[in-house]
Design an enzyme around this catalytic site. Structure first.
Site, short mmCIF file in Angstrom:
data_model
loop_
_atom_site.label_atom_id
_atom_site.label_comp_id
_atom_site.label_asym_id
_atom_site.label_seq_id
_atom_site.Cartn_x
_atom_site.Cartn_y
_atom_site.Cartn_z
N CYS A 134 0.77 -1.42 -0.38
CA CYS A 134 0.16 0.08 -0.01
C CYS A 134 0.48 1.47 0.01
CB CYS A 134 -0.32 -0.11 1.01
SG CYS A 134 -0.49 -0.67 3.05
N1 LIG Z 1 -4.22 -3.66 4.91
C1 LIG Z 1 -3.91 -3.13 4.13
O1 LIG Z 1 -4.15 -2.37 3.78
C2 LIG Z 1 -3.44 -3.62 2.96
C3 LIG Z 1 -2.28 -3.06 1.84
C4 LIG Z 1 -1.82 -3.78 0.71
C5 LIG Z 1 -2.00 -5.51 0.92
N2 LIG Z 1 -1.48 -5.59 1.96
C6 LIG Z 1 -1.53 -7.41 2.54
O2 LIG Z 1 -3.05 -8.69 1.96
C7 LIG Z 1 -2.40 -9.32 3.00
C8 LIG Z 1 -4.30 -8.90 4.26
O3 LIG Z 1 -4.12 -7.88 4.25
P1 LIG Z 1 -5.55 -7.86 5.31
O4 LIG Z 1 -4.54 -6.83 5.63
O5 LIG Z 1 -6.74 -7.75 4.75
O6 LIG Z 1 -5.10 -8.91 6.66
P2 LIG Z 1 -6.04 -9.26 7.29
O7 LIG Z 1 -7.22 -8.67 7.09
O8 LIG Z 1 -5.21 -10.02 8.16
O9 LIG Z 1 -6.96 -10.54 7.00
C9 LIG Z 1 -5.76 -11.86 7.06
C10 LIG Z 1 -6.62 -12.78 5.93
O10 LIG Z 1 -5.56 -14.11 5.82
C11 LIG Z 1 -6.09 -15.42 6.72
N3 LIG Z 1 -5.31 -16.29 7.33
C12 LIG Z 1 -4.67 -15.61 8.59
N4 LIG Z 1 -3.39 -16.78 9.09
C13 LIG Z 1 -3.92 -17.41 8.04
C14 LIG Z 1 -3.35 -19.10 8.01
N5 LIG Z 1 -2.35 -19.31 8.08
N6 LIG Z 1 -4.12 -19.70 7.05
C15 LIG Z 1 -5.46 -19.12 5.72
N7 LIG Z 1 -5.13 -18.22 5.99
C16 LIG Z 1 -4.83 -17.46 6.96
C17 LIG Z 1 -6.82 -14.40 7.55
O11 LIG Z 1 -8.16 -15.47 8.18
P3 LIG Z 1 -8.21 -15.25 9.97
O12 LIG Z 1 -9.75 -14.18 10.45
O13 LIG Z 1 -9.14 -16.64 10.11
O14 LIG Z 1 -7.06 -15.21 10.49
C18 LIG Z 1 -8.01 -13.25 7.21
O15 LIG Z 1 -8.67 -13.91 6.05
C19 LIG Z 1 -1.21 -8.94 3.99
O16 LIG Z 1 -0.32 -9.79 3.11
C20 LIG Z 1 -0.79 -7.55 3.59
O17 LIG Z 1 -0.14 -7.17 4.04
C21 LIG Z 1 -2.84 -5.42 2.99
#
Ligand SMILES: NC(=O)c1ccc[n+]([C@@H]2O[C@H](COP(=O)([O-])OP(=O)(O)OC[C@H]3O[C@@H](n4cnc5c(N)ncnc54)[C@H](OP(=O)(O)O)[C@@H]3O)[C@@H](O)[C@H]2O)c1
Length: 320
Positions: A134
Site C-alpha cells: 500500500c
Molecule cells: N490492509 C492493507 O491495507 C493491505 C494493503 C496491501 C497489502 N496488504 C497485504 O494483504 C494481505 C492481507 O492483508 P489484510 O490487511 O487484508 O489482512 P487481514 O485483515 O489480517 O486478513 C488476513 C486474512 O488471512 C487469513 N489468514 C491468516 N492466517 C492464515 C493461515 N495460517 N492460513 C490461512 N489463512 C490465514 C485471515 O483469516 P482469519 O480471519 O481466520 O485469521 C484473514 O482472512 C497481507 O499480506 C497484507 O500485508 C494489506
C-alpha cells in the site's frame, strides 16, 4: 470479445480479512468473473482443481502466500498475491525485512511486480503477480515519472513521509491499533525498518542510502497520504513537470494529476491515486503529494486491475 467471455472463475483466500473482503465486494460487480471464497482450511491447489479456478487471489499473510502460491500455480491457476511474499527479487532480503527464509527464489525471479501503470505488458503475460504494497503504491506512482525524466538530483536524497489509516494493519486486534491507542493520536512507526523500503527502492531503481521513508498511523479507517520531497537536478517549470506526469498517466486512467493537493476524501473507496506536484520559487525543489485508498488502489482494486490485464478484460472493469 475477450478470451473469458463465458465467465472466468476466481478464488479468493483470506476473505475474513480487510483486503479479501474488499476483493469479494469488487469482484461481485465484475461482469466477467465468478468469484468464490477459498476457506482458511482449504489447500489452495486442491481448491483450484476442485473448482477449476482460472485465477487465485491470495489476501493472506506472507508466510501463508509463500506456500499457497506455488500450490495454486502447480494446479494450473494464475496467481495474484497481495502479500509481500513475492515482491522482492532477492531471497536474502526476506531474512532481514520479513524475518522469513524464502524457499522459492525461482518464483521470485518469475513474479511480475503488479503496478499496472508501469508494466501493463509484463502483467498481462504473468503467471504470478506480486501485488504492490500500500505505501509503495502511493510512493512509486508519485515518483516514477520524475525519476524516469532524469530531473531528480539523486545525490540530494529523496524523503517520503507517509501516513496510513488503521485498516492498513489488517483485521487482527493489537494493542497499537486499538481504538483508544489511535483516536486523537498520531505517531510514526517502523522508523528506518519498514519492510516496504526495499520494495520501493527496488521498483524505483534508487540507491538504498538515498531514500528515506517514514510511516505514520493516522486515526482514520482507510487511506494513505504520502508527501515526498526531492531536489531537482536543474530548474524546471511546472508546465514541464505536469507534461512529464500526464505523459505517463494520461487522462481517464486511475492515476489523476491534480491541480491542488489531494486528500483522503477524494480517493476513499475508489481505485484512484491522486497526485499533485508543487515547485519551490527557485524551481529546484519539488514536493509531491499522493493519496490512495490502501484497501483499493493499495490492495484489492489494484489486484483486480491486474486480473483484468491478465485475463484480457478492460483494465477498469468492475472498478468504476
Ligand atoms: N490492509 C492493507 O491495507 C493491505 C494493503 C496491501 C497489502 N496488504 C497485504 O494483504 C494481505 C492481507 O492483508 P489484510 O490487511 O487484508 O489482512 P487481514 O485483515 O489480517 O486478513 C488476513 C486474512 O488471512 C487469513 N489468514 C491468516 N492466517 C492464515 C493461515 N495460517 N492460513 C490461512 N489463512 C490465514 C485471515 O483469516 P482469519 O480471519 O481466520 O485469521 C484473514 O482472512 C497481507 O499480506 C497484507 O500485508 C494489506
Amino acid at each position: 470479445m475477450h478470451k473469458y467471455s463465458q465467465g472466468c472463475k476466481a478464488g479468493v483466500a483470506g476473505v475474513s480479512g480487510y483486503s479479501g473482503r474488499e476483493l469479494l465486494r469488487i469482484l461481485a460487480r465484475h461482469p466477467g468473473v465468478e468469484a468464490m471464497e477459498i476457506p482458511r482450511e482449504s489447500e489452495a491447489g486442491a481448491a483450484v482443481k476442485e473448482h477449476t479456478l482460472d485465477i487465485v487471489f491470495l489476501a493472506t499473510p506472507h508466510e501463508v502466500s509463500l506456500e499457497a502460491a506455488p500450490a495454486a500455480l502447480a494446479a494450473g491457476a494464475r496467481v495474484i498475491d497481495l502479500s509481500g511474499a513475492f515482491r522482492l527479487k532477492h531471497a536474502a532480503h526476506y531474512d532481514r525485512w520479513y524475518k522469513m527464509r524464502h524457499t522459492r527464489p525461482d518464483l521470485l525471479a518469475e513474479a511480475v511486480y503488479g503496478m499496472p501503470e508501469l508494466d501493463r505488458t509484463g502483467i498481462a503475460a504473468a503467471r504470478l503477480v506480486a501485488n504492490p504494497g500500500c505505501y509503495p503504491t502511493s510512493v512509486i506512482l508519485a515518483l516514477a515519472p520524475l525519476l524516469a525524466s532524469q530531473l531528480v538530483d539523486g545525490d540530494a536524497g529523496i524523503v517520503c513521509d507517509s501516513k496510513s489509516g488503521v485498516s492498513g494493519a489488517g483485521h487482527k486486534p493489537a494493542a497499537g491499533t486499538h481504538f483508544s491507542a489511535v483516536q486523537e493520536n498520531f505517531r510514526a512507526y517502523g522508523i528506518l525498518e519498514h519492510r516496504h523500503v526495499p520494495e520501493m527502492v527496488q521498483a524505483l531503481g534508487v540507491p538504498f542510502g538515498d531514500f528515506q521513508f517514514t510511516a505514520h498511523l493516522l486515526p482514520v479507517d482507510r487511506g494513505i497520504l504520502s508527501t515526498i520531497y526531492v531536489k531537482l537536478a536543474r530548474s524546471a517549470s511546472l508546465e514541464e513537470i505536469h507534461a512529464i506526469y500526464t505523459a505517463r498517466y494520461p487522462d481517464g486512467g486511475f492515476v489523476r494529476i491534480r491541480r491542488q493537493a489531494p486528500d483522503l476524501h477524494g480517493v476513499q473507496r475508489t481505485n484512484y491515486c491522486d497526485i499533485h506536484v508543487t515547485l519551490s520559487s527557485d524551481s529546484r525543489r519539488a514536493v509531491i503529494v499522493s493519496a490512495i485508498d490502501n484497501l483499493v488502489k493499495g490492495a484489492a482494486g489494484q489486484a483486480v486491475q491486474n486480473m483484468n490485464l491478465m485475463l484480457g478484460f478492460p483494465e477498469d472493469e468492475g472498478l468504476q
